[in-house]
Design an enzyme around this catalytic site. Structure first.
Site, short mmCIF file in Angstrom:
data_model
loop_
_atom_site.label_atom_id
_atom_site.label_comp_id
_atom_site.label_asym_id
_atom_site.label_seq_id
_atom_site.Cartn_x
_atom_site.Cartn_y
_atom_site.Cartn_z
N ARG A 174 21.34 1.89 22.01
CA ARG A 174 20.61 1.72 20.76
C ARG A 174 19.93 0.35 20.76
O ARG A 174 20.44 -0.60 21.36
CB ARG A 174 21.56 1.80 19.56
N HIS A 222 12.05 6.16 23.00
CA HIS A 222 13.31 6.84 22.69
C HIS A 222 13.30 8.29 23.20
O HIS A 222 13.51 9.24 22.44
CB HIS A 222 13.60 6.81 21.18
#
Ligand code: NAP
Length: 259
Positions: A174, A222
Site C-alpha cells: 500500500r 495500482h
C-alpha cells in the site's frame, strides 16, 4: 461501509480484494464477519508482476530507460539472478506466492514477517528486532505487507537507510507503507537505486507529484494484481457453502490485528 447498521440480517461481508484497509472496522458491527479475498489467480498475477519487477531491477532496466532517452549506448554489468538478494516483507498468501516464483530464477531469497515462518529456500527474519538485519541484505526489497497501524510508514528514512546502497524497491503493498518524501530523498541520494511503485499515498497519483517524473522510478496505476471475477466468485461461493454446513468461514479478518 455506508449505512451498514440498516442491514440487520447481514452476517458476512466478503471483500473483493486481498487488502482490507479500505474498511473502517469500527463501523462494521461485531456480529458481521469480514472475509478477505484469497484466490490463487490473484496470487499468481501478483507473482508475475513481482518477478517482472525483480528482473527489471536486477537487469537495471530503469537505468537503460534513462540511457535510451539520452541516446546513450552504455552496457552495464551483466550478472545472473543468483548474485542478487531479493527480500519480501510480509510472508502471507501473496508474499509466499512471489517467493515461489522468484525461486525458479535462482535469486537468493529472504523474507520478513511478524510471526516466524519456515519456507524452503528462503532465509526468514521475524519481527521488528530482525528488521534491520533483513533490510541490510536486500538488494531488491519487495513490500507485500497489509496496511495496519504497525506497518504504516514502515519504509522511511531510517529503514531505507538500512538497505544496501543502491538497492531497488518494489512497492505492491500500500502507498501508505512508504513515506514518499523519504523515498524521494533516498532516490536522490542514491541510497535507493530505483523503485517500481504500484501504490501511492494518494491514488491516482496527483499530476504534479515528483514521483511521476523521477528518472529512477517506474509508476504503475495500482494494477499489480486483481481478483479475477470467476475465480473470486467461486472462492466466495465455497466459503458460503462452508458457512451453511456449519463449518468456520475461511480467511476472516482478525479485528485486533486489522488484516
Ligand atoms: P496476508 O495473507 O494477510 O499476509 C500478510 C502477511 O503480512 C502475514 O504473513 C502477516 O504475518 C504479515 N504481517 C502483518 N503485519 C505485520 C507486521 N507488522 N510486521 C511483519 N509482518 C506482518 O495478505 P496477502 O493476501 O498476502 O496480501 C498482502 C497485501 O498485499 C494486502 O494487504 C494488500 O495491501 C496488498 N495487495 C496489493 C495489490 C496490488 O494490486 N498492488 C493487490 C492485492 C493485495 P502474520 O501472519 O504472522 O500475522
Amino acid at each position: 461501509v455506508a449505512d451498514i447498521e440498516r442491514y440487520t440480517s447481514l452476517r458476512v461481508l466478503f471483500a473483493a480484494g486481498a487488502g482490507v484497509d479500505q474498511f473502517d472496522l469500527s463501523k462494521i458491527p461485531e456480529s458481521v464477519a469480514l472475509v478477505r479475498m484469497v484466490d490463487d489467480s490473484l496470487a499468481d498475477i501478483m507473482a508475475e508482476f513481482v518477478v517482472m519487477s525483480a528482473l527489471a531491477l536486477h537487469r537495471e532496466m530503469p537505468a537503460y530507460r534513462v540511457a535510451q532517452a539520452a541516446q546513450v549506448w552504455e552496457p552495464l554489468s551483466i550478472l545472473p539472478a543468483a548474485t542478487s538478494r531479493v527480500g519480501v516483507m510480509g510472508l502471507g498468501q501473496l508474499g509466499q506466492a512471489c517467493l515461489a516464483q522468484l525461486r525458479h530464477l535462482k535469486f537468493q531469497l529472504l523474507g520478513w514477517n511478524r510471526s516466524a515462518r519456515q519456507i524452503d529456500g528462503v532465509t526468514t527474519y521475524t519481527g521488528p528486532g530482525e528488521l534491520a538485519s533483513f533490510l541490510s541484505q536486500c538488494d531488491i526489497l519487495v513490500n507485500l505487507l497489509p496496511l495496519t497501524d504497525s506497518t504504516r510508514g514502515i519504509l522511511n528514512r531510517e529503514t531505507l537507510a538500512q538497505l544496501p546502497r543502491g538497492a531497488g524497491l518494489v512497492n505492491v503493498g500500500r502507498g501508505e507503507h512508504v513515506v514518499e518524501a523519504d523515498l524521494l530523498a533516498a532516490l536522490d541520494a542514491g541510497q535507493v537505486g530505483a523503485a517500481i511503485l504500484d501504490v501511492f499515498q494518494q491514488e491516482p497519483l496527483p499530476q504534479a507529484h515528483p514521483l511521476w517524473s523521477h528518472p529512477q522510478v517506474w509508476v504503475t496505476p495500482h494494477i499489480a494484481s486483481t481478483m479475477q471475477v470467476e475465480g473470486g466468485a467461486a472462492v466466495v461461493a465455497k466459503n458460503i457453502l462452508r458457512d451453511l454446513e456449519g463449518a468456520e468461514l475461511l480467511h476472516t479478518v482478525d479485528r485486533q490485528a486489522g488484516y
